[in-house]
Scaffold this motif. Sequence first.
Motif, PDB file in Angstrom:
ATOM      1  N   SER A 154      -8.048  21.408   5.112  1.00 28.21           N
ATOM      2  CA  SER A 154      -8.714  20.156   4.712  1.00 28.21           C
ATOM      3  C   SER A 154      -8.024  18.998   5.398  1.00 28.21           C
ATOM      4  N   PRO A 155      -8.798  17.985   5.838  1.00 30.07           N
ATOM      5  CA  PRO A 155      -8.131  16.780   6.330  1.00 30.07           C
ATOM      6  C   PRO A 155      -7.528  16.016   5.148  1.00 30.07           C
ATOM      7  N   ALA A 156      -6.418  15.348   5.378  1.00 32.03           N
ATOM      8  CA  ALA A 156      -5.724  14.628   4.304  1.00 32.03           C
ATOM      9  C   ALA A 156      -6.659  13.660   3.587  1.00 32.03           C
ATOM     10  N   GLU A 157      -7.553  13.010   4.343  1.00 32.54           N
ATOM     11  CA  GLU A 157      -8.437  11.987   3.752  1.00 32.54           C
ATOM     12  C   GLU A 157      -9.309  12.574   2.645  1.00 32.54           C
ATOM     13  N   ASN A 158      -9.665  13.859   2.767  1.00 30.11           N
ATOM     14  CA  ASN A 158     -10.527  14.476   1.742  1.00 30.11           C
ATOM     15  C   ASN A 158      -9.779  14.718   0.436  1.00 30.11           C
ATOM     16  N   VAL A 159      -8.472  14.739   0.527  1.00 30.08           N
ATOM     17  CA  VAL A 159      -7.659  15.161  -0.606  1.00 30.08           C
ATOM     18  C   VAL A 159      -7.063  13.953  -1.347  1.00 30.08           C
ATOM     19  N   ILE A 160      -6.813  12.887  -0.603  1.00 21.47           N
ATOM     20  CA  ILE A 160      -6.153  11.718  -1.192  1.00 21.47           C
ATOM     21  C   ILE A 160      -7.081  11.012  -2.186  1.00 21.47           C
ATOM     22  N   ARG A 161      -6.537  10.677  -3.342  1.00 27.88           N
ATOM     23  CA  ARG A 161      -7.297   9.997  -4.406  1.00 27.88           C
ATOM     24  C   ARG A 161      -6.738   8.607  -4.646  1.00 27.88           C
ATOM     25  N   GLN A 162      -7.634   7.698  -4.969  1.00 30.11           N
ATOM     26  CA  GLN A 162      -7.203   6.386  -5.446  1.00 30.11           C
ATOM     27  C   GLN A 162      -6.789   6.547  -6.914  1.00 30.11           C
ATOM     28  N   THR A 163      -5.716   5.898  -7.345  1.00 28.43           N
ATOM     29  CA  THR A 163      -5.321   5.970  -8.755  1.00 28.43           C
ATOM     30  C   THR A 163      -5.837   4.721  -9.491  1.00 28.43           C
ATOM     31  N   LYS A 164      -5.496   4.643 -10.769  1.00 25.64           N
ATOM     32  CA  LYS A 164      -5.917   3.480 -11.563  1.00 25.64           C
ATOM     33  C   LYS A 164      -5.205   2.211 -11.132  1.00 25.64           C
ATOM     34  N   ILE A 165      -4.151   2.356 -10.347  1.00 27.50           N
ATOM     35  CA  ILE A 165      -3.389   1.185  -9.889  1.00 27.50           C
ATOM     36  C   ILE A 165      -3.835   0.846  -8.462  1.00 27.50           C
ATOM     37  N   SER A 166      -4.243  -0.415  -8.250  1.00 24.91           N
ATOM     38  CA  SER A 166      -4.615  -0.830  -6.894  1.00 24.91           C
ATOM     39  C   SER A 166      -3.420  -0.593  -5.979  1.00 24.91           C
ATOM     40  N   TYR A 167      -3.689  -0.304  -4.746  1.00 18.80           N
ATOM     41  CA  TYR A 167      -2.655  -0.069  -3.734  1.00 18.80           C
ATOM     42  C   TYR A 167      -1.920   1.256  -3.916  1.00 18.80           C
ATOM     43  N   LEU A 168      -2.251   2.038  -4.961  1.00 18.52           N
ATOM     44  CA  LEU A 168      -1.559   3.322  -5.129  1.00 18.52           C
ATOM     45  C   LEU A 168      -2.534   4.492  -4.974  1.00 18.52           C
ATOM     46  N   SER A 169      -2.275   5.307  -3.948  1.00 16.56           N
ATOM     47  CA  SER A 169      -3.063   6.517  -3.731  1.00 16.56           C
ATOM     48  C   SER A 169      -2.187   7.735  -3.989  1.00 16.56           C
ATOM     49  N   LEU A 170      -2.844   8.873  -4.203  1.00 17.76           N
ATOM     50  CA  LEU A 170      -2.114  10.091  -4.549  1.00 17.76           C
ATOM     51  C   LEU A 170      -2.640  11.268  -3.734  1.00 17.76           C
ATOM     52  N   MET A 171      -1.720  12.040  -3.184  1.00 20.56           N
ATOM     53  CA  MET A 171      -2.094  13.345  -2.636  1.00 20.56           C
ATOM     54  C   MET A 171      -1.673  14.373  -3.678  1.00 20.56           C
ATOM     55  N   PRO A 172      -2.666  14.928  -4.417  1.00 20.40           N
ATOM     56  CA  PRO A 172      -2.333  15.708  -5.614  1.00 20.40           C
ATOM     57  C   PRO A 172      -1.844  17.126  -5.323  1.00 20.40           C
ATOM     58  N   PRO A 210       0.849  -1.203   0.000  1.00 17.72           N
ATOM     59  CA  PRO A 210       0.000   0.000   0.000  1.00 17.72           C
ATOM     60  C   PRO A 210       0.884   1.254   0.000  1.00 17.72           C
ATOM     61  N   THR A 211       0.744   2.077  -1.032  1.00 17.99           N
ATOM     62  CA  THR A 211       1.665   3.187  -1.250  1.00 17.99           C
ATOM     63  C   THR A 211       0.908   4.487  -1.484  1.00 17.99           C
ATOM     64  N   LEU A 212       1.436   5.549  -0.888  1.00 16.30           N
ATOM     65  CA  LEU A 212       0.888   6.891  -1.119  1.00 16.30           C
ATOM     66  C   LEU A 212       1.960   7.730  -1.803  1.00 16.30           C
TER      67      LEU A 212
END
Length: 254
Positions: free
Chosen positions: A69-87, A33-35
């Motif tokens: 903003s809390p981080a959770e509101n900003v973090i997005r799931q990407t097209k790759i499972s296990y990969l999230s992004l804080m844009p 699991p990667t951010l």
Amino acid sequence: MSKILAVANQKGGVGKTTTAVNLAACLAVAEQPTLLVDMDPQANATSGCGIQPQDVEKEIIYHVLLGDSPAENVIRQTKISYLSLMPSHINLTGAEVEMVNMIAREQKLEGILGELRKKYAYIIVDCPPSLGLLTINALTGADSVLIPIQCEYYALEGLGKLLNTIRLIQRHLNPKLQIAGVLLTMFDARLNLSRQVATEVKSYFGNKVYKTAITRNVRLAEAPSYGQPIVLYDILSPGAQNYMSLAGEVINHG
Ligand code: ADP
Ligand code: MG
């Protein structure tokens, strides 16, 4: 145990973003699991993951850094499972100015990532090409720093300044900060110059240099315009193989 890795070098165009995006994607492919945290107002890591900065303008890392903003509101799931992004978005430039007068301005990202590290095996932070407050926040919040070095003329120029900044941060803000490794990028074994730079970097950094060198590969340069990390764009390319190999080293040795 989670690890926070900042990808830093104040020089532009050395492969920081390419490395941050593709290392993060390869760690995710290995089911870690990667951010990926985009700390660059240029937002190339954001678009490189297929997320258009203009679509996330109101919810980017800027708002988290300023406490809006809390981080959770900003973090997005990407097209790759296990990969999230804080844009990121070009508006992040403003954060550098607005943070100047804040208390503990160097430690904003550290506080945010400290909370998030429970959720991820790896947090990869893409830094802008400067040693300003955004990069200082990244180095203060990270466990270690990965330094990409382009196998080109003047590869080592300016590196003293980066190493000095790392020492200052170790002394004053983050005693646990280590150099995770030095990564040779855009390596071309056919070129004398590439081999010379590699030898020079190895004689300076010794076993801190990753065994994997990232070769020059046009597929790596094409992938971002499709909003895809290399493992989605062309899994069989040498670039994908290089970054999978780097991810293996990071998993095995940190
Ligand atoms: P930085 O984030 O340090 O400014 P980038 O990762 O954006 O650097 O890379 C600079 C340019 O070089 C980009 O156009 C990128 O696509 C290209 N590039 C990076 N690594 C490679 C590589 N191994 N082979 C070919 N092109 C590369
Ligand atoms: Mg970049």
